[in-house]
Enzyme design. Structure first.
Site, PDB file in Angstrom:
ATOM      1  N   CYS A 133       0.833  -1.205   0.000  1.00  0.00           N
ATOM      2  CA  CYS A 133       0.000   0.000   0.000  1.00  0.00           C
ATOM      3  C   CYS A 133       0.868   1.256   0.000  1.00  0.00           C
ATOM      4  O   CYS A 133       1.477   1.596   1.023  1.00  0.00           O
ATOM      5  CB  CYS A 133      -0.921  -0.027   1.225  1.00  0.00           C
ATOM      6  SG  CYS A 133      -1.957   1.430   1.377  1.00  0.00           S
ATOM      7  N   CYS A 136      -0.519   4.083   2.244  1.00  0.00           N
ATOM      8  CA  CYS A 136      -0.270   3.839   3.671  1.00  0.00           C
ATOM      9  C   CYS A 136       1.194   4.097   4.031  1.00  0.00           C
ATOM     10  O   CYS A 136       1.490   4.740   5.023  1.00  0.00           O
ATOM     11  CB  CYS A 136      -0.577   2.386   4.049  1.00  0.00           C
ATOM     12  SG  CYS A 136      -2.153   1.770   3.462  1.00  0.00           S
ATOM     13  N   ASP A 137       2.109   3.555   3.227  1.00  0.00           N
ATOM     14  CA  ASP A 137       3.509   3.476   3.654  1.00  0.00           C
ATOM     15  C   ASP A 137       4.490   4.322   2.843  1.00  0.00           C
ATOM     16  O   ASP A 137       5.653   4.433   3.222  1.00  0.00           O
ATOM     17  CB  ASP A 137       3.970   2.008   3.607  1.00  0.00           C
ATOM     18  CG  ASP A 137       3.164   1.136   4.571  1.00  0.00           C
ATOM     19  OD1 ASP A 137       2.733   1.660   5.606  1.00  0.00           O
ATOM     20  OD2 ASP A 137       2.960  -0.052   4.267  1.00  0.00           O
TER      21      ASP A 137
HETATM   22  C1  FAD Z   1       0.172  -4.125   6.523  1.00  0.00           C
HETATM   23  C2  FAD Z   1      -0.967  -3.186   6.214  1.00  0.00           C
HETATM   24  C3  FAD Z   1      -0.797  -1.833   6.419  1.00  0.00           C
HETATM   25  C4  FAD Z   1      -1.857  -0.949   6.171  1.00  0.00           C
HETATM   26  N1  FAD Z   1      -1.661   0.367   6.447  1.00  0.00           N
HETATM   27  C5  FAD Z   1      -2.697   1.222   6.337  1.00  0.00           C
HETATM   28  C6  FAD Z   1      -2.525   2.596   6.701  1.00  0.00           C
HETATM   29  O1  FAD Z   1      -1.433   3.031   7.095  1.00  0.00           O
HETATM   30  N2  FAD Z   1      -3.612   3.405   6.596  1.00  0.00           N
HETATM   31  C7  FAD Z   1      -4.834   2.960   6.167  1.00  0.00           C
HETATM   32  O2  FAD Z   1      -5.783   3.742   6.151  1.00  0.00           O
HETATM   33  N3  FAD Z   1      -5.003   1.673   5.772  1.00  0.00           N
HETATM   34  C8  FAD Z   1      -3.973   0.790   5.844  1.00  0.00           C
HETATM   35  N4  FAD Z   1      -4.131  -0.501   5.451  1.00  0.00           N
HETATM   36  C9  FAD Z   1      -5.376  -0.904   4.788  1.00  0.00           C
HETATM   37  C10 FAD Z   1      -6.515  -1.145   5.806  1.00  0.00           C
HETATM   38  O3  FAD Z   1      -6.069  -2.085   6.762  1.00  0.00           O
HETATM   39  C11 FAD Z   1      -7.758  -1.668   5.107  1.00  0.00           C
HETATM   40  O4  FAD Z   1      -8.164  -0.759   4.081  1.00  0.00           O
HETATM   41  C12 FAD Z   1      -8.928  -1.815   6.081  1.00  0.00           C
HETATM   42  O5  FAD Z   1      -8.571  -2.643   7.159  1.00  0.00           O
HETATM   43  C13 FAD Z   1     -10.163  -2.403   5.383  1.00  0.00           C
HETATM   44  O6  FAD Z   1     -11.156  -2.591   6.334  1.00  0.00           O
HETATM   45  P1  FAD Z   1     -12.343  -3.630   6.106  1.00  0.00           P
HETATM   46  O7  FAD Z   1     -13.166  -3.563   7.345  1.00  0.00           O
HETATM   47  O8  FAD Z   1     -12.984  -3.398   4.806  1.00  0.00           O
HETATM   48  O9  FAD Z   1     -11.658  -5.068   5.965  1.00  0.00           O
HETATM   49  P2  FAD Z   1     -10.606  -5.854   6.860  1.00  0.00           P
HETATM   50  O10 FAD Z   1      -9.816  -4.965   7.717  1.00  0.00           O
HETATM   51  O11 FAD Z   1      -9.907  -6.762   5.913  1.00  0.00           O
HETATM   52  O12 FAD Z   1     -11.532  -6.730   7.824  1.00  0.00           O
HETATM   53  C14 FAD Z   1     -12.283  -7.808   7.343  1.00  0.00           C
HETATM   54  C15 FAD Z   1     -12.557  -8.744   8.506  1.00  0.00           C
HETATM   55  O13 FAD Z   1     -13.485  -9.736   8.071  1.00  0.00           O
HETATM   56  C16 FAD Z   1     -13.137 -10.978   8.651  1.00  0.00           C
HETATM   57  N5  FAD Z   1     -13.684 -12.040   7.804  1.00  0.00           N
HETATM   58  C17 FAD Z   1     -13.376 -12.281   6.493  1.00  0.00           C
HETATM   59  N6  FAD Z   1     -14.123 -13.315   6.042  1.00  0.00           N
HETATM   60  C18 FAD Z   1     -14.909 -13.719   7.076  1.00  0.00           C
HETATM   61  C19 FAD Z   1     -15.882 -14.754   7.222  1.00  0.00           C
HETATM   62  N7  FAD Z   1     -16.200 -15.566   6.211  1.00  0.00           N
HETATM   63  N8  FAD Z   1     -16.510 -14.904   8.421  1.00  0.00           N
HETATM   64  C20 FAD Z   1     -16.193 -14.089   9.465  1.00  0.00           C
HETATM   65  N9  FAD Z   1     -15.264 -13.094   9.381  1.00  0.00           N
HETATM   66  C21 FAD Z   1     -14.636 -12.907   8.205  1.00  0.00           C
HETATM   67  C22 FAD Z   1     -11.616 -10.961   8.685  1.00  0.00           C
HETATM   68  O14 FAD Z   1     -11.131 -11.833   9.696  1.00  0.00           O
HETATM   69  C23 FAD Z   1     -11.320  -9.493   8.984  1.00  0.00           C
HETATM   70  O15 FAD Z   1     -11.150  -9.255  10.360  1.00  0.00           O
HETATM   71  C24 FAD Z   1      -3.099  -1.426   5.675  1.00  0.00           C
HETATM   72  C25 FAD Z   1      -3.269  -2.788   5.445  1.00  0.00           C
HETATM   73  C26 FAD Z   1      -2.227  -3.668   5.711  1.00  0.00           C
HETATM   74  C27 FAD Z   1      -2.428  -5.148   5.476  1.00  0.00           C
END
Ligand code: FAD
Length: 314
Positions: A133, A136-137
């Site tokens: 990303c 992000c980084d």
């Molecule tokens: C290393 C890293 C660094 C990042 N740095 C940044 C940053 O600096 N700034 C920023 O804004 N964003 C950053 N991001 C991106 C950010 O983390 C994501 O955009 C954000 O978390 C997305 O949120 P979400 O709720 O859509 O999904 P997610 O955070 O992916 O959450 C989805 C959840 O659903 C659960 N899940 C999936 N399938 C199922 C199922 N079948 N049953 C039950 N549970 C399930 C998973 O366990 C997970 O906890 C980073 C990501 C990573 C990996």
């Protein structure tokens, strides 16, 4: 019968839970297969969540979110959901153990997983110099040189983004032509501080306890290895959205997806199925940022409340 089932407990799911319960829905359950928090908990540093100043890990950022939601009545089930289907006006949530919950509305927030390229050291240095990303980084490499791996639209757009922050961007692509839009390719070719390293694949990222210090890339035609002395390596070789819960028993999809498997939503986070919402990284055009996922979750919940009120007279 649940008023609302939320699938996934990352920033989108937790925010949906906060707004749904605080907005008056009864019986709201968030199904999260692990601990709530989502993929940001893997990040060692987050600097772009508004209002949060100073050094903070993803884990620290997310730690208070569940408590805030539970205060308003959100229930968390640590359960993997296998499938969401719809029978009349009722959604069926199939748990991994075969049990079924019923809900009037569903908000799917299962996120996405960036694909790894599979070279040596990639996993070991993920989050310590290897990133998926640039938004992000990228800032951590301000004034430094970085490498970008990939040849599609995302890789090229991110290389352009990084070229504004970094002194030099090595763009490493396994073929001699890019798969990106011609206009994007032209912009990359016209950017003086992007150096193209074509027909080449990453071999090994290496470093020390502080993080990455370089990347070895191998030319696929002549077998020569080049050492790039970079502290940051950005990998953009695709992204898998966690859309499996929407796949029906007969192989069809519960709602419309685009050709990359992302859920098609409108500005209310409504999908093509009444009462079904999608929020966060798994929706079309997601910026893949915590603040955006949280915003989506709030939007979806506000509209789910309206739907349940109108349809079921809550
Ligand atoms: C290393 C890293 C660094 C990042 N740095 C940044 C940053 O600096 N700034 C920023 O804004 N964003 C950053 N991001 C991106 C950010 O983390 C994501 O955009 C954000 O978390 C997305 O949120 P979400 O709720 O859509 O999904 P997610 O955070 O992916 O959450 C989805 C959840 O659903 C659960 N899940 C999936 N399938 C199922 C199922 N079948 N049953 C039950 N549970 C399930 C998973 O366990 C997970 O906890 C980073 C990501 C990573 C990996």
């Amino acid at each position: 019968m649940l008023d609302c089932a939320i699938i996934g407990g990352g920033p989108a799911g937790l925010t949906a839970g906060l707004y749904a319960t605080r907005g008056g829905l009864e019986n709201v359950v968030m199904f999260e297969k692990g601990l709530p928090g989502g993929q940001i908990t893997q990040s060692s540093e987050i600097e772009n969540y508004p209002g949060v100043v100073g050094d903070i890990t993803g884990m620290d950022l997310m730690q208070p979110w569940p408590e805030q939601c539970m205060k308003f009545g959100l229930k968390h089930e640590m359960v993997e959901v296998k499938r969401v289907s719809k029978d009349g006006d009722t959604f069926k949530i199939l748990r991994a153990n075969g049990d079924i919950d019923e809900a009037r509305s569903v908000i799917v927030c299962t996120g996405s997983v960036p694909r790894r390229a599979g070279f040596k050291g990639e996993d070991e240095f993920f989050g310590r110099g290897v990133s998926t990303c640039a938004t992000c980084d990228g800032f951590f490499y301000k004034g430094k040189e970085v490498a970008v791996i990939g040849g599609g639209d995302t890789a090229l757009e991110e290389a352009l983004y990084l070229s504004k922050i970094c002194t030099k961007v090595y763009l490493v692509h396994r073929r001699d032509k890019f798969r990106a839009a011609p206009n994007t390719v032209k912009r990359v070719e016209n950017t003086p501080n992007i150096e193209l390293i074509l027909n080449s694949v990453p071999q090994e990222v290496y470093g020390d306890t502080m993080g990455v210090t370089g990347l070895k890339v191998k030319n696929r035609e002549n077998g020569e290895t080049t050492d790039l002395p970079v502290p940051g390596v950005f990998v953009f070789v695709g992204n898998n959205v966690n859309n499996e819960v929407l796949k029906q028993e007969d192989g069809s999809w519960l709602c419309e997806l685009n050709d990359q498997g992302q859920v098609v939503v409108n500005l209310k986070m409504e999908t093509s199925v009444e009462g079904l919402y999608a929020a966060g990284d798994l929706r079309i055009d997601a910026p893949k940022q915590v603040v955006c996922a949280a915003g989506d979750g709030a939007t979806a919940a506000i509209n789910a409340i309206g739907y349940v009120d109108e349809k079921f007279g809550n």
